[in-house]
Design a protein around this motif. Structure first.
Motif, PDB file in Angstrom:
ATOM      1  N   GLY A  55       0.811  -1.215   0.000  1.00 23.22           N
ATOM      2  CA  GLY A  55       0.000   0.000   0.000  1.00 23.22           C
ATOM      3  C   GLY A  55       0.843   1.262   0.000  1.00 23.22           C
ATOM      4  N   ALA A  56       1.988   1.224   0.701  1.00 24.25           N
ATOM      5  CA  ALA A  56       2.873   2.389   0.711  1.00 24.25           C
ATOM      6  C   ALA A  56       3.415   2.676  -0.681  1.00 24.25           C
ATOM      7  CB  ALA A  56       4.025   2.174   1.688  1.00 24.25           C
ATOM      8  N   SER A  57       3.720   1.624  -1.430  1.00 24.99           N
ATOM      9  CA  SER A  57       4.245   1.792  -2.784  1.00 24.99           C
ATOM     10  C   SER A  57       3.168   2.245  -3.762  1.00 24.99           C
ATOM     11  CB  SER A  57       4.849   0.474  -3.281  1.00 24.99           C
ATOM     12  OG  SER A  57       5.900   0.061  -2.443  1.00 24.99           O
ATOM     13  N   THR A  58       1.927   1.882  -3.512  1.00 27.86           N
ATOM     14  CA  THR A  58       0.836   2.214  -4.432  1.00 27.86           C
ATOM     15  C   THR A  58       0.169   3.536  -4.033  1.00 27.86           C
ATOM     16  OG1 THR A  58       0.469  -0.156  -4.803  1.00 27.86           O
ATOM     17  CG2 THR A  58      -1.280   1.356  -5.492  1.00 27.86           C
ATOM     18  N   ILE A  59      -0.521   3.535  -2.905  1.00 30.66           N
ATOM     19  CA  ILE A  59      -1.192   4.751  -2.444  1.00 30.66           C
ATOM     20  C   ILE A  59      -0.161   5.815  -2.065  1.00 30.66           C
ATOM     21  CG2 ILE A  59      -2.757   5.692  -0.708  1.00 30.66           C
ATOM     22  CD1 ILE A  59      -4.014   2.855  -0.549  1.00 30.66           C
ATOM     23  N   GLY A  60       0.881   5.395  -1.323  1.00 28.57           N
ATOM     24  CA  GLY A  60       1.915   6.338  -0.920  1.00 28.57           C
ATOM     25  C   GLY A  60       2.743   6.837  -2.084  1.00 28.57           C
ATOM     26  N   GLY A  61       3.027   5.934  -3.046  1.00 29.28           N
ATOM     27  CA  GLY A  61       3.804   6.341  -4.219  1.00 29.28           C
ATOM     28  C   GLY A  61       3.077   7.378  -5.054  1.00 29.28           C
ATOM     29  N   VAL A  62       1.770   7.202  -5.235  1.00 31.44           N
ATOM     30  CA  VAL A  62       0.965   8.193  -5.960  1.00 31.44           C
ATOM     31  C   VAL A  62       0.921   9.500  -5.162  1.00 31.44           C
ATOM     32  CG1 VAL A  62      -1.368   8.749  -6.765  1.00 31.44           C
ATOM     33  CG2 VAL A  62      -0.412   6.471  -7.177  1.00 31.44           C
ATOM     34  N   GLY A  63       0.828   9.388  -3.845  1.00 32.33           N
ATOM     35  CA  GLY A  63       0.817  10.592  -3.009  1.00 32.33           C
ATOM     36  C   GLY A  63       2.111  11.385  -3.121  1.00 32.33           C
ATOM     37  N   LEU A  64       3.247  10.693  -3.177  1.00 30.45           N
ATOM     38  CA  LEU A  64       4.526  11.393  -3.350  1.00 30.45           C
ATOM     39  C   LEU A  64       4.608  12.052  -4.723  1.00 30.45           C
ATOM     40  CD1 LEU A  64       6.988   8.858  -1.676  1.00 30.45           C
ATOM     41  CD2 LEU A  64       6.409  11.152  -0.864  1.00 30.45           C
ATOM     42  N   GLY A  65       4.045  11.384  -5.730  1.00 31.05           N
ATOM     43  CA  GLY A  65       3.994  11.995  -7.066  1.00 31.05           C
ATOM     44  C   GLY A  65       3.139  13.241  -7.063  1.00 31.05           C
ATOM     45  N   TYR A  66       2.046  13.210  -6.312  1.00 36.02           N
ATOM     46  CA  TYR A  66       1.169  14.389  -6.198  1.00 36.02           C
ATOM     47  C   TYR A  66       1.912  15.544  -5.527  1.00 36.02           C
ATOM     48  CZ  TYR A  66      -2.926  17.207  -4.965  1.00 36.02           C
ATOM     49  OH  TYR A  66      -3.826  18.236  -4.823  1.00 36.02           O
ATOM     50  N   VAL A 185      -2.541  -5.056 -14.197  1.00 36.38           N
ATOM     51  CA  VAL A 185      -3.637  -4.599 -15.060  1.00 36.38           C
ATOM     52  C   VAL A 185      -4.235  -3.304 -14.525  1.00 36.38           C
ATOM     53  CG1 VAL A 185      -5.922  -5.174 -15.940  1.00 36.38           C
ATOM     54  CG2 VAL A 185      -4.148  -6.935 -15.851  1.00 36.38           C
ATOM     55  N   GLY A 186      -4.517  -3.277 -13.226  1.00 30.46           N
ATOM     56  CA  GLY A 186      -5.224  -2.130 -12.656  1.00 30.46           C
ATOM     57  C   GLY A 186      -4.403  -0.853 -12.642  1.00 30.46           C
ATOM     58  N   VAL A 187      -3.153  -0.930 -12.237  1.00 36.17           N
ATOM     59  CA  VAL A 187      -2.339   0.279 -12.084  1.00 36.17           C
ATOM     60  C   VAL A 187      -1.586   0.623 -13.366  1.00 36.17           C
ATOM     61  CG1 VAL A 187      -0.416   1.336 -10.825  1.00 36.17           C
ATOM     62  CG2 VAL A 187      -2.110  -0.044  -9.593  1.00 36.17           C
ATOM     63  N   LEU A 188      -0.866  -0.336 -13.930  1.00 36.91           N
ATOM     64  CA  LEU A 188      -0.010  -0.039 -15.088  1.00 36.91           C
ATOM     65  C   LEU A 188      -0.788   0.073 -16.397  1.00 36.91           C
ATOM     66  CD1 LEU A 188       3.167  -2.236 -14.405  1.00 36.91           C
ATOM     67  CD2 LEU A 188       2.697   0.123 -13.737  1.00 36.91           C
ATOM     68  N   LEU A 189      -1.722  -0.843 -16.614  1.00 36.01           N
ATOM     69  CA  LEU A 189      -2.396  -0.894 -17.912  1.00 36.01           C
ATOM     70  C   LEU A 189      -3.672  -0.053 -17.978  1.00 36.01           C
ATOM     71  CD1 LEU A 189      -1.973  -4.688 -18.792  1.00 36.01           C
ATOM     72  CD2 LEU A 189      -0.446  -2.759 -19.282  1.00 36.01           C
ATOM     73  N   LEU A 190      -4.286   0.245 -16.829  1.00 39.61           N
ATOM     74  CA  LEU A 190      -5.536   1.014 -16.845  1.00 39.61           C
ATOM     75  C   LEU A 190      -5.379   2.408 -16.229  1.00 39.61           C
ATOM     76  CD1 LEU A 190      -8.120  -1.776 -15.892  1.00 39.61           C
ATOM     77  CD2 LEU A 190      -7.720  -0.768 -18.143  1.00 39.61           C
ATOM     78  N   LEU A 191      -5.012   2.464 -14.953  1.00 35.91           N
ATOM     79  CA  LEU A 191      -4.985   3.762 -14.282  1.00 35.91           C
ATOM     80  C   LEU A 191      -3.933   4.702 -14.870  1.00 35.91           C
ATOM     81  CD1 LEU A 191      -6.016   5.604 -12.063  1.00 35.91           C
ATOM     82  CD2 LEU A 191      -4.418   4.504 -10.469  1.00 35.91           C
ATOM     83  N   LEU A 192      -2.754   4.209 -15.176  1.00 33.37           N
ATOM     84  CA  LEU A 192      -1.687   5.074 -15.703  1.00 33.37           C
ATOM     85  C   LEU A 192      -2.087   5.784 -16.993  1.00 33.37           C
ATOM     86  CD1 LEU A 192       1.199   6.186 -15.705  1.00 33.37           C
ATOM     87  CD2 LEU A 192       1.953   4.029 -16.749  1.00 33.37           C
ATOM     88  N   TYR A 268       7.043   0.256 -11.811  1.00 30.90           N
ATOM     89  CA  TYR A 268       5.907   0.575 -10.947  1.00 30.90           C
ATOM     90  C   TYR A 268       6.125   1.917 -10.245  1.00 30.90           C
ATOM     91  CZ  TYR A 268       1.889  -0.831  -8.028  1.00 30.90           C
ATOM     92  OH  TYR A 268       0.667  -0.928  -7.411  1.00 30.90           O
ATOM     93  N   ALA A 269       7.379   2.183  -9.853  1.00 36.46           N
ATOM     94  CA  ALA A 269       7.705   3.445  -9.187  1.00 36.46           C
ATOM     95  C   ALA A 269       7.425   4.631 -10.093  1.00 36.46           C
ATOM     96  CB  ALA A 269       9.175   3.439  -8.769  1.00 36.46           C
ATOM     97  N   LEU A 270       7.865   4.551 -11.320  1.00 38.66           N
ATOM     98  CA  LEU A 270       7.650   5.645 -12.269  1.00 38.66           C
ATOM     99  C   LEU A 270       6.166   5.826 -12.568  1.00 38.66           C
ATOM    100  CD1 LEU A 270      10.629   4.941 -14.700  1.00 38.66           C
ATOM    101  CD2 LEU A 270      10.445   6.787 -13.007  1.00 38.66           C
ATOM    102  N   ALA A 271       5.449   4.697 -12.671  1.00 44.40           N
ATOM    103  CA  ALA A 271       4.009   4.777 -12.944  1.00 44.40           C
ATOM    104  C   ALA A 271       3.275   5.509 -11.822  1.00 44.40           C
ATOM    105  CB  ALA A 271       3.438   3.372 -13.122  1.00 44.40           C
ATOM    106  N   GLY A 272       3.592   5.180 -10.573  1.00 42.54           N
ATOM    107  CA  GLY A 272       2.943   5.839  -9.447  1.00 42.54           C
ATOM    108  C   GLY A 272       3.205   7.336  -9.416  1.00 42.54           C
ATOM    109  N   ALA A 273       4.454   7.724  -9.717  1.00 40.63           N
ATOM    110  CA  ALA A 273       4.792   9.150  -9.718  1.00 40.63           C
ATOM    111  C   ALA A 273       4.058   9.898 -10.826  1.00 40.63           C
ATOM    112  CB  ALA A 273       6.299   9.325  -9.878  1.00 40.63           C
TER     113      ALA A 273
END
Length: 492
Positions: A55-66, A185-192, A268-273
């Protein structure tokens, strides 16, 4: 939202079904704790990636990108770099040892006596990691069902505890593979791609945001250095990571599969940012950066897709939570409780017990403890910082020293753990839990103690080092346990 709810419910039911199926395969200690050491490269790389990207890498990673833009990727990048370093330089040796815990490795290397204190430190780290992962259920279930925080934690935690208790590492491995696919599928192929398109593409993002958002070092050099110390080095020594290495079918699988997983982490790191940066364009005034993931998913994704992406976030949390839970239970049972049982056995004789049943009980007990603590802990960041600072400050030096320096002694290892751990705690009191000084100076104190005390004491017995070298070479370990007749083939 009915379609989204259906997707989530089906996903959660599938996790429980995987746990039930995994129970049929976990019939020995090796099968239950390390999946029989039988995973091939595909399954190994998928489960390893799922385990470290929580969760830190997904929700937190997007938060750091924000908050910081593309440089917000550094936290997850350092996790990927740590996994790459572990896989390339250490995983083959770790896999050949054929142990169950990091503390067993320390006992083997130093001739005993180092395992108990290191086991206590490792247990505290893995328990807190499981707690902080479990707290993240509150955020996800709040978006999904508008549930009370405590109810959300209990619901999410109970599902993870259930499938982990049923089948141990086999259940966790099978669910992690599903979670890896869902996250991809959810993060890399759809949300990004959807997030980038909704934000008007990269040209619009650059026009709408300050240039600092596209500076690779915008988050700050000191922050990046701290991430390296905590996460890159943390990946090298954590029980939750080592226990996945122990599942590899061979040292080649550990090296190759881990390298693939580490590379996936970098992507995944770059995608979240990027997703977080897009969210900043769409929602420039969010109260909390950590709300960016849930907001963009809830407001910008179509029905059905939204459910799948929220399932991806749930998968991220569950994979880390379950891995930390079994690690905590394994350390508590094998490194702490088993030592007290041996003492009792020496005095009055002990009883042979079903090891699978014993480990299953420990997962259940640790799982209940994690849920209770999670409902009462207010700061996830502080809890995670304490866990990683103690891990790196107390255990990094004796573990890597044992692998790389033959002059290291058991007295040096014990001094390193004690001095490093106490220094971290004392410096947290002095500078604050979130300060950088505790891990900086704690690690330095641990290193100096290890080197000075090792040189001041007798070298490790030659017979102990001979056994250690044999195990590093893959000799002298217990043979792989036979596969049950109904078990599926080992390759993946």
């Amino acid at each position: 939202m009915a379609v989204d709810y259906t997707v989530i419910v089906v996903y959660l039911a599938g996790m429980l079904a995987m746990g039930w199926w995994g129970m049929r395969r976990a019939r020995s200690k090796s099968e239950f704790l390390v999946a029989g050491r039988r995973l091939g490269p595909a399954m190994y790389s998928g489960t390893m990636a799922a385990s470290v990207l929580g969760g830190a890498s997904t929700i937190g990673g997007v938060g750091l990108g924000y908050k910081y833009g593309l440089s917000g990727a550094w936290m997850v990048l350092t996790i990927g770099l740590g996994l790459l370093a572990l896989s390339v330089f250490f995983s083959a040796r770790i896999a050949r040892l054929r142990v169950y815990t990091v503390s067993e490795m320390l006992d083997l290397r130093y001739g005993g006596r180092a395992g108990l204190i290191s086991g206590v430190v490792m247990w505290a780290y893995t328990l807190m990691l499981a707690v902080t992962s479990t707290i993240a259920y509150a955020t996800i279930f709040d978006v999904l069902f508008d549930l009370d925080r405590t109810v959300a934690i209990v619901l999410g935690g109970a599902i993870v505890v259930a499938y982990s208790t049923l089948g141990g590492m086999w259940s966790i491995t099978l669910t992690d593979m599903v979670q890896f696919v869902v996250k991809t599928v959810g993060v890399l192929l759809l949300l990004l791609p959807i997030a980038v398109v909704k934000a008007g593409g990269f040209s619009e993002m650059k026009a709408s945001l300050p240039t600092s958002y596209f500076d690779p070092l915008g988050i700050g050099g000191e922050t990046i250095f701290t991430y390296v110390l905590i996460y890159t080095f943390g990946m090298l020594i954590g029980q939750d990571i080592w226990q996945r290495v122990f599942t590899a079918r061979s040292d080649k699988v550990a090296r190759l599969g881990g390298t693939v997983a580490g590379t996936y982490c970098l992507v995944y790191a770059l995608a979240g940012a990027v997703i977080g940066t897009a969210a900043k364009v769409l929602y420039p005034d969010l109260t909390s950066a950590d709300d960016a993931f849930a907001t963009i998913v809830k407001d910008e994704l179509p029905i059905g897709v939204r459910g799948l992406v929220l399932a991806a976030a749930l998968a991220a949390v569950m994979s880390t939570s379950s891995g930390a839970l079994i690690a905590s239970a394994t350390v508590a049972n094998n490194d702490i409780w088993a030592r007290f049982k041996r003492i009792k056995g020496e005095i009055g004789g002990g009883e042979e017990q079903d090891e699978v049943k014993g480990n299953r009980v420990f997962i259940l007990v640790m799982g209940l403890a994690v849920i209770v603590i999670a409902t009462r802990l207010s700061s996830v960041v502080e809890g995670l910082t304490v866990a990683y600072d103690l891990l790196v400050g107390g255990l990094l030096v004796p573990i890597l020293g044992g692998l790389l320096w033959k002059r290291g002694t058991v007295s040096g290892a014990l001094a390193s753990v004690a001095v490093g751990g106490l220094a971290v705690v004392g410096l947290m009191v002095r500078y604050g839990i979130l300060a950088n000084e505790p891990v900086y100076y704690g690690l330095l104190a641990s290193l100096l103690s290890y080197v000075l005390v090792s040189y001041a004491t007798k070298p490790t017995d030659a017979a102990v080092l001979a056994v250690w070298r044999e195990r590093l070479a893959g000799a002298g370990a217990e043979p792989t346990e036979p596969v049950a007749a109904e078990a599926a083939p080992a390759h993946s």
